[in-house]
Design an enzyme around this catalytic site. Structure first.
Site, PDB file in Angstrom:
ATOM      1  CG  ASP A   1      -1.457 -19.989  -1.974  1.00  0.00           C
ATOM      2  OD1 ASP A   1      -0.983 -20.223  -1.022  1.00  0.00           O
ATOM      3  OD2 ASP A   1      -0.809 -20.732  -2.896  1.00  0.00           O
TER       4      ASP A   1
ATOM      5  CG  ASP B   1      -7.950  -4.679   2.011  1.00  0.00           C
ATOM      6  OD1 ASP B   1      -8.926  -4.564   2.813  1.00  0.00           O
ATOM      7  OD2 ASP B   1      -8.044  -4.731   0.854  1.00  0.00           O
TER       8      ASP B   1
ATOM      9  CE1 TYR C   1      -3.557  -2.617   0.456  1.00  0.00           C
ATOM     10  CE2 TYR C   1      -4.505  -0.797   1.438  1.00  0.00           C
ATOM     11  CZ  TYR C   1      -4.736  -2.155   0.965  1.00  0.00           C
ATOM     12  OH  TYR C   1      -6.104  -2.461   0.657  1.00  0.00           O
TER      13      TYR C   1
ATOM     14  CG  ASP D   1     -13.624  -7.186   2.690  1.00  0.00           C
ATOM     15  OD1 ASP D   1     -13.192  -6.922   3.748  1.00  0.00           O
ATOM     16  OD2 ASP D   1     -14.241  -6.892   1.606  1.00  0.00           O
TER      17      ASP D   1
ATOM     18  CE  LYS E   1       2.131 -17.258  -3.298  1.00  0.00           C
ATOM     19  NZ  LYS E   1       1.407 -18.759  -3.619  1.00  0.00           N
TER      20      LYS E   1
HETATM   21  C1  IPM Z   1     -10.127  -1.594   4.712  1.00  0.00           C
HETATM   22  C2  IPM Z   1     -10.617  -1.038   3.327  1.00  0.00           C
HETATM   23  C3  IPM Z   1      -9.277  -0.023   2.783  1.00  0.00           C
HETATM   24  C4  IPM Z   1      -8.089  -0.811   2.757  1.00  0.00           C
HETATM   25  C5  IPM Z   1      -9.587   0.797   1.623  1.00  0.00           C
HETATM   26  C6  IPM Z   1     -11.049   1.453   1.592  1.00  0.00           C
HETATM   27  C7  IPM Z   1      -8.669   1.833   1.364  1.00  0.00           C
HETATM   28  O1  IPM Z   1     -10.657  -1.848   2.290  1.00  0.00           O
HETATM   29  O2  IPM Z   1     -10.006  -0.913   5.520  1.00  0.00           O
HETATM   30  O3  IPM Z   1     -10.269  -2.878   4.680  1.00  0.00           O
HETATM   31  O4  IPM Z   1      -7.975  -1.345   1.460  1.00  0.00           O
HETATM   32  O5  IPM Z   1      -7.078  -0.820   3.579  1.00  0.00           O
HETATM   33 MG    MG Z   2     -10.860  -4.145   2.973  1.00  0.00          MG
END
Ligand code: IPM
Ligand code: MG
Length: 371
Positions: free
Chosen positions: A224, A248, A142, A252, A192
């Site tokens: 993975d 990240d 990032y 999710d 990885k």
């Molecule tokens: C998170 C979000 C952020 C990230 C985005 C909105 C920049 O997806 O906090 O998980 O990728 O860190």
């Molecule tokens: Mg995110």
């Protein structure tokens, strides 16, 4: 009884509604436990671009630095999707993480019993899930340089750089081990290392840090495989520590184990100043302003603030207990509909949790009297 200054950055979309809900619950905590919380508001993300021409105005940053903790909603939306990179709402979030040195992002993944059937996975697979993803938040791909687009010899290219300094890995891995010590004493370091140099350094450093924590088990897992194991057997995990982008993506994925992304809180802890608390979910423009969003991730983020920034353990427990009670009573926002119960609005869910916070105190007092 304490005085606490909280900077509130609602951001965009449902960020507005869910932070408003979390503030309501914090006010209830303040009333019942006799604390004074001051809330001061700042712009971030798309809202800040519209108001101040930049996704993270200096004024917002100053407000955060002068506060004891920061509560953030979410950033982003279709309105700003076509903007150039430096004028994207997400830039504001990345900038605040870097500026406040919020290197450790804790994302607890818990499946409440009554929500097991809200998950798209089999209930017996997710029931009892309880782990924490420790995501490195201020380094990795990032932030590595060079990053951007170039045209070389008439050819269009784009580059992002995955770079870690040893100290950056050390401090996040140490955070994970410290956390695991108070839990089930197992750290899974996700990388990885079969392909990436940065991951091989990560693995070496994890081994080094592990020597200082002989009571905690360390295991390495390729990312993975980790993505697969999270779905195959999620109860094997206690603390997962990983690079910024891996964290990240995996968080999710992991949210589906709790029933909904609307359930996941997070804490972004600073090395030096105030820490920041925000739901893992985004701004959900499709339901923004409709009083439909699940406020629980934001409310549980506020509970993490009480515990981690202010050391208010009983208060944090009161909030967590109130959330559990509202869910046990069958209240569900739309995202949790598959688990049955009664569909309620954002405001109704907040009201119920507020009331339960007040009741919890009454019960706690009675328990003290009769103990
Ligand atoms: C998170 C979000 C952020 C990230 C985005 C909105 C920049 O997806 O906090 O998980 O990728 O860190
Ligand atoms: Mg995110």
């Amino acid at each position: 009884m304490g005085n606490y200054r909280i900077a509130v950055l609602p951001g965009d979309g449902i960020g507005q509604e869910v932070t408003a809900g979390a503030v309501e619950v914090l006010k209830a905590v303040g009333v019942r436990f006799g604390h004074e919380f001051t809330f001061e508001y700042g712009w971030i993300g798309g809202a800040a671009i519209d108001e101040a021409g930049t996704p993270l105005p200096e004024e917002t940053l100053r407000l955060c630095r002068e506060s004891d903790a920061v509560l953030l909603g979410a950033v982003g939306g279709p309105k700003w999707d076509g903007n150039p990179p430096h004028l994207r709402p997400e830039k504001g979030l990345l900038a605040i993480r870097k500026q406040l040195d919020l290197y450790a992002n804790l994302r607890p993944v818990v499946c409440y019993d009554c929500l097991a059937s809200a998950s798209p996975l089999k209930p017996d697979l997710v029931q009892g899930v309880d782990f924490v993803i420790v995501r490195e938040l201020t380094g990795g791909i990032y932030f590595g340089q060079p990053s951007g687009r170039v045209v070389e010899n008439g050819e269009e290219k784009a580059v992002d750089t995955l770079l870690y300094k040893k100290e950056e890995i050390e401090r996040i891995v140490r955070m994970a081990f410290t956390l695991a010590r108070g839990r089930k004493k197992k750290v899974t370091s996700v990388d990885k290392a079969n392909v990436l140099s940065s991951s091989r350094l990560w693995r070496e450093v994890a081994e080094e840090v592990a020597e200082q924590f002989p009571d905690v088990e360390l295991e390495h897992m390729l990312v993975d495989n980790a993505a697969m194991q999270l779905i195959r057997a999620p109860k094997q995990f206690d603390v997962i520590v990983t690079e910024n982008m891996f964290g990240d993506i995996l968080s999710d994925e992991a949210s589906m184990l709790s029933g909904s992304l609307g359930m996941l809180p997070s804490a972004s802890l600073s090395a030096s100043g105030p820490s920041l608390y925000e739901p893992v979910h985004g701004s959900a423009p499709d339901i923004a302003g409709m009083n439909k969003a699940n406020p629980i991730a934001a409310i549980l983020s506020a509970a993490m603030m009480l515990r981690l920034s202010f050391g208010l353990t009983a208060e944090a427990e009161a909030v967590e207990h109130a959330v559990r009670q509202a869910l046990d009573q069958g209240l569900r926002t739309a995202d949790l509909a598959p688990s049955g119960g009664r569909i309620v609005s954002t405001n109704e869910m907040v009201e119920e949790i507020k009331t339960a916070v007040l009741d919890y105190t009454a019960i706690a007092q009675i328990m003290t009297v009769y103990a």
